[in-house]
Design an enzyme around this catalytic site. Sequence first.
Site, short mmCIF file in Angstrom:
data_model
loop_
_atom_site.label_atom_id
_atom_site.label_comp_id
_atom_site.label_asym_id
_atom_site.label_seq_id
_atom_site.Cartn_x
_atom_site.Cartn_y
_atom_site.Cartn_z
N SER A 129 0.81 -1.04 0.15
CA SER A 129 -0.06 -0.10 0.05
C SER A 129 1.12 1.18 -0.22
O SER A 129 2.05 1.08 0.41
CB SER A 129 -0.90 -0.15 1.23
OG SER A 129 -1.69 1.27 1.46
N TYR A 142 -1.89 -1.35 10.73
CA TYR A 142 -1.95 -1.90 9.22
C TYR A 142 -1.01 -0.95 8.60
O TYR A 142 -0.28 -1.72 7.75
CB TYR A 142 -3.37 -1.15 8.71
CG TYR A 142 -3.55 -1.37 7.06
CD1 TYR A 142 -3.55 -2.70 6.67
CD2 TYR A 142 -3.26 -0.16 6.33
CE1 TYR A 142 -3.94 -2.68 5.23
CE2 TYR A 142 -3.19 -0.13 5.09
CZ TYR A 142 -3.69 -1.58 4.52
OH TYR A 142 -3.58 -1.71 3.17
#
Length: 247
Positions: A129, A142
């Site tokens: 990401s 995360y």
Amino acid sequence: MKALITGASSGIGYSMAKYLDSLGYDLVLVARNKDKLESISKTLKNNVQIICMDLTITDNCIELYNNVKNVDLLINNAGFGLFGEFNDTNLDKELEMIDLNIKALHILTKLYLKDMIDRDKGNILNVASIAGFMPGPLLDTYYATKGYVVRLSQGIREELRRKKSNVRISILCPGPVETNFDNVAGVKFSLKGMNSDYVAKYAIDKMIKGKFIIIPGFSIKCLRFVSKIVPDCLLVRFVFRAQKKKC
């Protein structure tokens, strides 16, 4: 050619399965939702093997490798996030996230990479990401897991380069994508999510061309550039303001 995709029952994983099917790949689709996997398999034209499995369990990752051999492309896509201040978020859920986002990816990458190096061919696409390049208040765990994916993949790439290996590794680093991620994480991002079919096609096309860091979307490329030049003390404040809790 055969591709194994984790987290294949929805979102980017499902979109990648559709696109790879159109390219002639046989597929091994792994996820926890058996009904969704069976439904997806009926829409694909090439050979499809579905495996309903919880990859947060170490033994399952090893079992998957032992049962599925001769993979030309490994896509580590399974993962999820959790929104909230670190002192408030659920510890058990965070540990489950670490098991899936980090441990499962680590195990599968290691095991399949060994085989690919022995054959001197193969590709690994790790779904990270843009979060992997910056601190992430309100999604602390995360962001940290995706940072692990980025750094692990960077190190492996250099080792492969020094071996002059024909094995290739890439990382997909998108921004928000129109998937179920927001609902699971309990967050709504300021930026509109990109279409998962577009992201999947873009990622696979770039991977095939040998691109290492794959960032779809001009605005996310700009964000990556900013993350390299802005001091962390300012970047972390920007990220905090950009993340908004889902109503």
